[in-house]
Scaffold this motif. Sequence first.
Motif, PDB file in Angstrom:
ATOM      1  N   HIS A  62      20.557  18.781  89.824  1.00 54.82           N
ATOM      2  CA  HIS A  62      21.805  18.745  90.908  1.00 54.82           C
ATOM      3  C   HIS A  62      22.674  17.760  90.414  1.00 54.82           C
ATOM      4  O   HIS A  62      22.356  16.714  90.257  1.00 54.82           O
ATOM      5  CB  HIS A  62      20.813  18.456  92.309  1.00 54.82           C
ATOM      6  N   ARG A  63      24.075  18.396  90.751  1.00 58.60           N
ATOM      7  CA  ARG A  63      25.121  17.490  90.337  1.00 58.60           C
ATOM      8  C   ARG A  63      24.927  15.991  91.012  1.00 58.60           C
ATOM      9  O   ARG A  63      25.447  15.153  90.493  1.00 58.60           O
ATOM     10  CB  ARG A  63      26.311  18.130  90.745  1.00 58.60           C
ATOM     11  N   HIS A  64      24.724  16.120  92.439  1.00 57.09           N
ATOM     12  CA  HIS A  64      24.617  14.777  93.095  1.00 57.09           C
ATOM     13  C   HIS A  64      23.160  14.120  93.230  1.00 57.09           C
ATOM     14  O   HIS A  64      23.178  13.115  93.955  1.00 57.09           O
ATOM     15  CB  HIS A  64      24.960  15.203  94.475  1.00 57.09           C
ATOM     16  N   TYR A  65      22.458  14.692  92.239  1.00 58.41           N
ATOM     17  CA  TYR A  65      20.953  13.916  92.320  1.00 58.41           C
ATOM     18  C   TYR A  65      20.282  14.172  90.930  1.00 58.41           C
ATOM     19  O   TYR A  65      20.336  15.202  90.437  1.00 58.41           O
ATOM     20  CB  TYR A  65      20.044  14.539  93.282  1.00 58.41           C
ATOM     21  N   CYS A  66      19.957  12.855  90.411  1.00 63.92           N
ATOM     22  CA  CYS A  66      19.324  13.005  89.013  1.00 63.92           C
ATOM     23  C   CYS A  66      18.626  11.643  89.029  1.00 63.92           C
ATOM     24  O   CYS A  66      19.224  10.398  89.194  1.00 63.92           O
ATOM     25  CB  CYS A  66      20.289  12.979  87.934  1.00 63.92           C
ATOM     26  N   ARG A  67      17.403  11.676  88.507  1.00 62.37           N
ATOM     27  CA  ARG A  67      16.719  10.515  88.354  1.00 62.37           C
ATOM     28  C   ARG A  67      17.353   9.416  87.550  1.00 62.37           C
ATOM     29  O   ARG A  67      17.071   8.113  87.383  1.00 62.37           O
ATOM     30  CB  ARG A  67      15.200  10.677  87.762  1.00 62.37           C
ATOM     31  N   HIS A  68      18.122   9.766  86.377  1.00 59.89           N
ATOM     32  CA  HIS A  68      18.778   9.067  85.197  1.00 59.89           C
ATOM     33  C   HIS A  68      20.426   9.430  85.352  1.00 59.89           C
ATOM     34  O   HIS A  68      20.689  10.535  85.570  1.00 59.89           O
ATOM     35  CB  HIS A  68      18.132   9.594  83.798  1.00 59.89           C
ATOM     36  N   GLY A  69      20.998   8.725  84.653  1.00 57.85           N
ATOM     37  CA  GLY A  69      22.429   8.838  84.488  1.00 57.85           C
ATOM     38  C   GLY A  69      22.605   9.952  83.469  1.00 57.85           C
ATOM     39  O   GLY A  69      21.784  10.316  82.654  1.00 57.85           O
ATOM     40  N   ALA A  70      23.668  10.571  83.327  1.00 55.41           N
ATOM     41  CA  ALA A  70      23.920  11.626  82.346  1.00 55.41           C
ATOM     42  C   ALA A  70      23.990  10.962  80.905  1.00 55.41           C
ATOM     43  O   ALA A  70      23.334  11.759  80.009  1.00 55.41           O
ATOM     44  CB  ALA A  70      25.179  12.052  82.490  1.00 55.41           C
ATOM     45  N   ASP A  71      24.248   9.725  80.814  1.00 56.74           N
ATOM     46  CA  ASP A  71      23.939   9.310  79.406  1.00 56.74           C
ATOM     47  C   ASP A  71      22.566   9.074  79.121  1.00 56.74           C
ATOM     48  O   ASP A  71      22.395   9.648  77.717  1.00 56.74           O
ATOM     49  CB  ASP A  71      24.551   8.103  79.398  1.00 56.74           C
ATOM     50  N   VAL A  72      21.658   9.090  80.100  1.00 54.90           N
ATOM     51  CA  VAL A  72      20.468   8.847  79.473  1.00 54.90           C
ATOM     52  C   VAL A  72      19.692  10.311  79.110  1.00 54.90           C
ATOM     53  O   VAL A  72      19.148  10.505  78.290  1.00 54.90           O
ATOM     54  CB  VAL A  72      19.387   8.239  80.628  1.00 54.90           C
ATOM     55  N   VAL A  73      20.288  11.331  80.102  1.00 52.28           N
ATOM     56  CA  VAL A  73      19.833  12.785  79.677  1.00 52.28           C
ATOM     57  C   VAL A  73      20.370  13.003  78.359  1.00 52.28           C
ATOM     58  O   VAL A  73      19.750  13.603  77.558  1.00 52.28           O
ATOM     59  CB  VAL A  73      20.565  13.657  80.707  1.00 52.28           C
ATOM     60  N   ARG A  74      21.487  12.768  78.208  1.00 48.32           N
ATOM     61  CA  ARG A  74      22.059  13.053  76.657  1.00 48.32           C
ATOM     62  C   ARG A  74      21.448  12.647  75.668  1.00 48.32           C
ATOM     63  O   ARG A  74      21.217  13.079  74.755  1.00 48.32           O
ATOM     64  CB  ARG A  74      23.693  12.526  76.446  1.00 48.32           C
TER      65      ARG A  74
END
Length: 273
Positions: A236-248
């Motif tokens: 979900h764009r407005h929900y994520c357990r981590h920041g996008a940098d962590v996912v990346r």
Amino acid sequence: MGEHETSSSSTSPAVGRALDILLHLAGRPGLVRAGAIARDLGIPRSSAYHILSVLVERGFVTYVPKEQAYGLGVSSFEIGSAYLRHEPLERIARPILRTLSNRLGQTVHLGILYGAETVYLLKERPTTGRSGDVDTPLVTDIGVRLPAHLTASGRALMAHCAQAQVRALFPRPGSLITRTGKGPRSLPELLDQLARERERGWSEEVELVSDGLRSIGVAAFDHNERPVAAVSSTWHRHYCRHGADVVRDVLTQGAARLTAAVSGRSPSEAAAG
């Protein structure tokens, strides 16, 4: 002389040269002129032109008039994608994706290019109860095909393809469709976007496939430094357990593991070496 012997003596050289040309183009980072192909492979120029014309007609090679040179065509992509759909790649990737999914607490996919589409081979969800977005409805189920230029997986793979190959995937102005009214509308816009994503090493899409969803994709490579598959995650764009940098970063590590597992080598490793 029997029929098989006649066929073997008269046809095999042409077949062998056609395969040599395809392998030669596959090993080059950009377009190649017919004269250079003939010289490098040691075949007559007339034979090279004849074989190239047949390969272009069948879609295995594409000709770019502006450059007066050749690159791999859509049919070559389809054969490569068909090979990658075999079980060994999925078997190798499954435990890697499972680890990534549980680390992130969100869905992770394995995708490949099939022509101008992304095909999803694997979908791993985190263990129930580990994430608040386990039940996120996604269209990216196993076997689903989506326009490659809209998906993070597809763009992560196309970013490492030669421009001639990308042009062959989208030959007409209307080839770049949209699903949500967003995304690249022209080939120059797509190529510019792919160049930026190739430079940074990962791709991202925000609400290009489905409203409210965001994805990041990272490519894995074979021993010739060619992209073979991409790992991606959607949330979900407005929900994520981590920041996008962590996912990346997690996906980048997973793509590196998959590259190593298939005895591959990434372009960044080659540059560093």
